[in-house]
Enzyme design. Sequence first.
Site, PDB file in Angstrom:
ATOM      1  N   GLU A 280       0.786  -1.306   0.201  1.00 49.25           N
ATOM      2  CA  GLU A 280       0.031  -0.248  -0.018  1.00 49.25           C
ATOM      3  C   GLU A 280       1.037   1.198  -0.159  1.00 49.25           C
ATOM      4  OE1 GLU A 280      -3.111   0.508  -0.502  1.00 49.25           O
ATOM      5  OE2 GLU A 280      -4.368  -1.165  -0.498  1.00 49.25           O
ATOM      6  N   SER A 281       2.117   1.444   1.108  1.00 49.20           N
ATOM      7  CA  SER A 281       2.681   2.331   0.359  1.00 49.20           C
ATOM      8  C   SER A 281       4.122   2.973   1.132  1.00 49.20           C
ATOM      9  CB  SER A 281       2.478   3.766   2.591  1.00 49.20           C
ATOM     10  OG  SER A 281       2.527   2.355   3.897  1.00 49.20           O
TER      11      SER A 281
END
Length: 205
Positions: A107-108
């Site tokens: 995700e990040s």
Amino acid sequence: MAHMTRPRLIVLARALHGAAALLLGAAAQAQVYMGSDAQGTLVLSNHASSEAPELLLAAPADPAAAAPRSEAALPQPAAAPLSGEIRAAAQRHALPESLLAAVIAVESGFNPKAVSPKGAKGLMQLMPETARRFGVKDVFAVQQNIDGGAAYLRWLLTQFDNDLQLALAAYNAGEGAVARAGRRVPAYPETQDYVAKVMARLASR
């Protein structure tokens, strides 16, 4: 649960019949066995045991095929500083730590200040509505963000009968998209790539 601390345990989940295809497409780096524990919880592991005797995914016969195709398939060293926060959220929401770490990585990239073009924020890329729904007041606060994302993952797993791939697809595309696809991974390249990347990270642990 005691078995969650075993170093070689990958993830508790309900595997789809199509899991092997997704993992092979994501450059899987390990064989995966499936089974269930004494409580009836399904187990995925990278070694055969009494809890996971059934071979779900065989290791590639060609050693070159087992090599990661890109650095994205490797564990992120930045995960170490968050191990305490990940462990706390995993225990609170009865999730494997490896699952939360894999989702955060995809995700990040472990960037607590990450913001997507669509407005998803923080380590687990929570949309504003999702953050409010799960009580996250400061989306950039590390523990709040991880806890909110973990709560959402636990809710999705419940909604989709502990089917990990469907839960991941819903995390990426929304539960409505999975429902409209007939409770299958939607035919969105981004979502299919997302599910494959998370599953490949789990298989490599």
